[in-house]
Motif scaffolding. Structure first.
Motif, PDB file in Angstrom:
ATOM      1  N   LEU A  36       0.780  -1.194  -0.030  1.00 28.82           N
ATOM      2  CA  LEU A  36      -0.096   0.162  -0.116  1.00 28.82           C
ATOM      3  C   LEU A  36       0.832   1.270   0.022  1.00 28.82           C
ATOM      4  O   LEU A  36       0.578   2.169  -0.801  1.00 28.82           O
ATOM      5  N   LYS A  37       1.982   1.218   0.653  1.00 26.66           N
ATOM      6  CA  LYS A  37       3.019   2.346   0.662  1.00 26.66           C
ATOM      7  C   LYS A  37       3.210   2.450  -0.745  1.00 26.66           C
ATOM      8  O   LYS A  37       3.543   3.564  -1.188  1.00 26.66           O
ATOM      9  N   LEU A  39       1.725   2.010  -3.583  1.00 24.06           N
ATOM     10  CA  LEU A  39       0.697   2.310  -4.139  1.00 24.06           C
ATOM     11  C   LEU A  39       0.621   3.869  -3.831  1.00 24.06           C
ATOM     12  O   LEU A  39       0.276   4.597  -5.114  1.00 24.06           O
ATOM     13  N   GLY A  40       0.621   4.138  -2.648  1.00 27.33           N
ATOM     14  CA  GLY A  40       0.590   5.687  -2.638  1.00 27.33           C
ATOM     15  C   GLY A  40       1.618   6.293  -2.963  1.00 27.33           C
ATOM     16  O   GLY A  40       1.624   7.667  -3.752  1.00 27.33           O
ATOM     17  N   SER A  62      -6.016   0.840   5.083  1.00 28.21           N
ATOM     18  CA  SER A  62      -5.459   0.788   3.615  1.00 28.21           C
ATOM     19  C   SER A  62      -5.409   2.330   3.225  1.00 28.21           C
ATOM     20  O   SER A  62      -4.566   2.941   2.505  1.00 28.21           O
ATOM     21  N   ILE A  66      -2.166   4.773   2.105  1.00 31.23           N
ATOM     22  CA  ILE A  66      -1.906   5.496   0.993  1.00 31.23           C
ATOM     23  C   ILE A  66      -1.933   7.089   0.975  1.00 31.23           C
ATOM     24  O   ILE A  66      -0.856   7.602   0.484  1.00 31.23           O
ATOM     25  N   ALA A 181      -5.147  -3.971  -3.283  1.00 31.62           N
ATOM     26  CA  ALA A 181      -4.402  -3.222  -3.647  1.00 31.62           C
ATOM     27  C   ALA A 181      -4.456  -2.762  -5.323  1.00 31.62           C
ATOM     28  O   ALA A 181      -3.340  -2.347  -5.455  1.00 31.62           O
TER      29      ALA A 181
END
Length: 208
Positions: A36-37, A39-40, A62, A66, A181
């Motif tokens: 998720l990091k 993805l952010g 989540s 992000i 994700a």
């Protein structure tokens, strides 16, 4: 307006192959926090006006992960209408167990929702779960937003997104569900017609 639909990160129940609806929840896996990091960071240049998240812990957490990676700050708002499908007696049950008892129903849930009998399990109907989510999306028409992030759940988002795209009920899960994700992007000018720009994208996970 562009909508960035994101399914929450992988959880313990996802790993164990259990149904995880609106009445069930399990913690994010350690590995999914790192995903998720990433993805952010993948989305960090997008100037989001707002993040709307389901208020269930796995989605809310989540969204917060992000959000922490975005360059520009934006508000995070919890929305009950974005909760996962209310699955009744299916909550917490293992897929393998239910498949042995209700093989046709499990097949219908995965591939043809028109044949899924929600009353058998005391679950929300297809119409109920998609309607609450699509109505919320359409309620944003009057907002002066350009980029909106929606963080929610696999079964609900898959069916709701395809409903916005005009698919009939038998086709709502025709190509399977959204990955954990993943990012799916829709664009609309009039909130009647929605165009699919990106579907179920997890390509960022391959980047170093």
């Amino acid at each position: 307006m562009k909508f960035y639909f994101i399914r929450h990160g992988k959880t313990l129940w996802n790993l164990e192959g259990r149904f995880q609806g609106a009445s069930g929840d399990s913690p994010l896996l350690e590995e999914s926090i790192e995903t998720l990091k990433k993805l952010g960071q993948y989305l960090q240049e997008t100037p989001f006006d707002v993040i709307y998240s389901s208020d269930l812990p796995r989605a809310k957490t989540s969204a917060q992960i992000i959000q922490s990676q975005l360059k520009d700050s934006c508000p995070l708002v919890e929305i009950a209408s974005l909760r996962e499908w209310q699955l009744g007696k299916l909550e917490g049950a293992k897929f393998a167990t239910l498949e042995a008892i209700y093989p046709e129903q499990l097949k219908a849930f995965r591939t043809n929702l028109a044949k899924f009998d929600s009353t058998l399990f005391g679950a929300e109907s297809v119409c109920q779960t998609t309607q609450r989510t699509t109505q919320f999306i359409k309620s944003l028409e009057s907002k002066p937003f350009e980029h909106v992030m929606i963080v929610g759940h696999g079964a609900n988002l898959t069916a709701s997104i395809r409903t916005l795209l005009g698919y009939d009920t038998p086709l709502l899960r025709k190509d399977g569900g959204l990955a954990n994700a993943s990012v799916t992007i829709l664009e609309t000018q009039d909130f009647t017609n929605f165009n699919l720009l990106v579907w179920n994208d997890t390509s960022y996970q391959d980047n170093n």
